[in-house]
Design a protein around this motif. Structure first.
Motif, PDB file in Angstrom:
ATOM      1  N   PHE A 195       8.177   6.685  -2.927  1.00  0.00           N
ATOM      2  CA  PHE A 195       7.259   7.607  -2.252  1.00  0.00           C
ATOM      3  C   PHE A 195       5.810   7.272  -2.609  1.00  0.00           C
ATOM      4  O   PHE A 195       4.941   7.194  -1.735  1.00  0.00           O
ATOM      5  N   ILE A 196       5.541   7.052  -3.894  1.00  0.00           N
ATOM      6  CA  ILE A 196       4.182   6.732  -4.349  1.00  0.00           C
ATOM      7  C   ILE A 196       3.735   5.378  -3.794  1.00  0.00           C
ATOM      8  O   ILE A 196       2.611   5.238  -3.303  1.00  0.00           O
ATOM      9  N   PHE A 197       4.620   4.381  -3.824  1.00  0.00           N
ATOM     10  CA  PHE A 197       4.291   3.067  -3.264  1.00  0.00           C
ATOM     11  C   PHE A 197       3.933   3.197  -1.784  1.00  0.00           C
ATOM     12  O   PHE A 197       2.970   2.602  -1.317  1.00  0.00           O
ATOM     13  N   ASP A 198       4.721   3.984  -1.047  1.00  0.00           N
ATOM     14  CA  ASP A 198       4.451   4.189   0.382  1.00  0.00           C
ATOM     15  C   ASP A 198       3.088   4.839   0.603  1.00  0.00           C
ATOM     16  O   ASP A 198       2.382   4.489   1.548  1.00  0.00           O
ATOM     17  N   LYS A 199       2.717   5.775  -0.262  1.00  0.00           N
ATOM     18  CA  LYS A 199       1.406   6.439  -0.124  1.00  0.00           C
ATOM     19  C   LYS A 199       0.274   5.441  -0.336  1.00  0.00           C
ATOM     20  O   LYS A 199      -0.721   5.453   0.387  1.00  0.00           O
ATOM     21  N   PHE A 200       0.412   4.571  -1.330  1.00  0.00           N
ATOM     22  CA  PHE A 200      -0.620   3.550  -1.548  1.00  0.00           C
ATOM     23  C   PHE A 200      -0.700   2.598  -0.358  1.00  0.00           C
ATOM     24  O   PHE A 200      -1.786   2.156   0.013  1.00  0.00           O
ATOM     25  N   ASN A 201       0.430   2.294   0.239  1.00  0.00           N
ATOM     26  CA  ASN A 201       0.441   1.390   1.389  1.00  0.00           C
ATOM     27  C   ASN A 201      -0.132   2.025   2.650  1.00  0.00           C
ATOM     28  O   ASN A 201      -0.662   1.336   3.505  1.00  0.00           O
ATOM     29  N   SER A 202      -0.022   3.345   2.755  1.00  0.00           N
ATOM     30  CA  SER A 202      -0.492   4.014   3.968  1.00  0.00           C
ATOM     31  C   SER A 202      -1.961   4.431   3.893  1.00  0.00           C
ATOM     32  O   SER A 202      -2.576   4.686   4.920  1.00  0.00           O
TER      33      SER A 202
END
Length: 179
Positions: free
Chosen positions: A101-108
């Motif tokens: 979830f955190i990785f996805d937030k950084f990517n978005s």
């Protein structure tokens, strides 16, 4: 209800150096709930209920999501931001999908991981030691910082401290309240 109706607000608390020579900002993110009439409710009045009924994961995700959205839409604040600390509950720490979830937030959202510091309490880290260690290492690999909150409240603080790769210690208030 408050989660379903999006009745939370992000607030922040500045963390300032004693010398005041720092031109960048270090903040800790705080969450407040709004009652049905829009009145702010302090965390001591709703966090125990959130934890009791296992809504910590959902609230922590709400905080992370909304903080990243706000920072992504406010580049003038993001540019001045040195470090932003976000508390993670012990329950959320055991969420196997949290890292993704955190990785996805950084990517978005275009936010440098070096500007984010995740915090967990010493008690949460010790009671979930292996999970905490894995999470801390994976988040640090991304470039984020990590803080151990309420340090000194546990019985084995220094023994565990040697094994946890944290960047910051936040000393338990009982040790510093009369300073």
């Amino acid at each position: 209800e408050a989660l379903d109706e999006n009745r939370f607000q992000l607030h922040y608390q500045p963390i300032v150096p004693i010398t005041n020579k720092n031109t960048h900002h270090h903040i800790e993110i705080l969450v407040r709930m709004l009652d049905e009439n829009g009145k702010l409710i302090p965390p001591n009045d709703f966090i125990p209920t959130v934890e009791k009924y296992n809504f910590s994961r959902k609230l922590d995700r709400w905080v992370i999501n909304n903080l990243f959205l706000w920072l992504g839409n406010n580049s003038e604040h993001l540019d001045k931001l040195e470090l932003c600390s976000i508390n993670i509950s012990g329950n959320t720490l055991t969420d196997i999908n949290l890292k993704e979830f955190i990785f996805d937030k950084f990517n978005s959202v275009n936010i440098s991981p070096e500007k984010i510091c995740f915090e967990i309490t010493e008690t949460a880290a010790i009671s979930n030691f292996d999970v905490a260690l894995t999470f801390i290492k994976s988040i640090k690999e991304l470039g984020c910082k990590f803080a151990l909150d309420d340090f000194g409240s546990g019985l084995s603080s220094f023994a565990y401290l040697k094994k946890l790769p944290v960047d910051y210690l936040k000393i338990d208030g009982q040790f510093v309240k009369d300073m």
